[in-house]
Design an enzyme around this catalytic site. Structure first.
Site, PDB file in Angstrom:
ATOM      1  N   HIS A   1       0.477  -1.226   0.148  1.00  0.00           N
ATOM      2  CA  HIS A   1      -0.242  -0.125   0.143  1.00  0.00           C
ATOM      3  C   HIS A   1       1.042   1.375  -0.220  1.00  0.00           C
ATOM      4  O   HIS A   1       2.241   1.140   0.090  1.00  0.00           O
ATOM      5  CB  HIS A   1      -0.970  -0.386   1.256  1.00  0.00           C
ATOM      6  N   GLU A  60      -2.524  -7.594   7.397  1.00  0.00           N
ATOM      7  CA  GLU A  60      -0.994  -7.147   7.771  1.00  0.00           C
ATOM      8  C   GLU A  60      -1.297  -7.894   9.243  1.00  0.00           C
ATOM      9  O   GLU A  60      -2.046  -8.102   9.553  1.00  0.00           O
ATOM     10  CB  GLU A  60      -0.778  -5.354   8.486  1.00  0.00           C
TER      11      GLU A  60
END
Length: 192
Positions: free
Chosen positions: A13, A83
């Site tokens: 990201h 994550e």
């Protein structure tokens, strides 16, 4: 040189306030910065000539927004792409953790009240199985430590070996195969 075998394109990201300052950002939903959004838009040009059989994203807004700005708003959310759960270390920088716990390493020790290396590795293993079932090119949007863990498991290494791979924000990496589909490799890494 193009590979005749499926390729897995990994996108970390774009920048967030926490990633810019080195804070562990696991399950906190921190948005992209203006710089992170700009970098995500630039990914569109880098990915436009590729075709994908599947496009998957972490559930985090930072990964989903990166996918959207890169031109892949229809990415399927896969919870296993989240994550690491940093538990008690969420929002802390490594140097802060080391004051309290000298010698700590995420890829060896995991996180109290969060995920262990084995747990993150098990999620990565499920993604690897799903990727191989697709049998075509796949585009993934996720976060640094999980993509590093996924890479280790793709290569058949212990999850702890994810420590050997570093990823910048808005980077593109490609996993694939060499001589045949029994030889998983890293084809390109951390391209920004």
């Amino acid at each position: 040189m193009a590979s005749p075998y499926p390729e897995i394109t990994l996108v970390r990201h774009g920048e967030t306030e926490w990633s810019a300052t080195g804070k562990h950002t696991g399950r906190s939903d921190i948005p992209l910065t203006v710089k992170g959004e700009d970098a995500a838009r630039k990914l569109a040009e880098r990915l436009q000539d590729k075709t994908f059989s599947a496009i998957w994203s972490s559930p985090s807004s930072r990964a989903r927004r990166t996918a959207e700005l890169a031109g892949f708003a229809t990415a399927e959310v896969r919870p296993d792409l989240a994550e690491w759960d940093y538990g008690a270390y969420e929002g802390l920088r490594t140097k802060e953790i080391l004051v309290e716990r000298p010698g700590w390493s995420l890829f060896r020790d995991g996180c109290p009240d969060g995920e262990s290396v084995m747990q993150a590795g098990a999620r990565a293993d499920r993604i690897v199985v799903a990727l191989r079932e697709v049998g075509g090119n796949v585009l993934l949007f996720s976060s640094s430590h999980f993509l590093r863990t996924l890479t280790a498991r793709w290569l058949g290494l212990p999850a702890s070996q994810g420590a050997l791979f570093v990823l910048d924000t808005a980077s593109v990496s490609v996993l694939g195969y060499e001589h045949d589909m029994s030889e998983p490799v890293v084809r390109r890494w951390n391209q920004t």
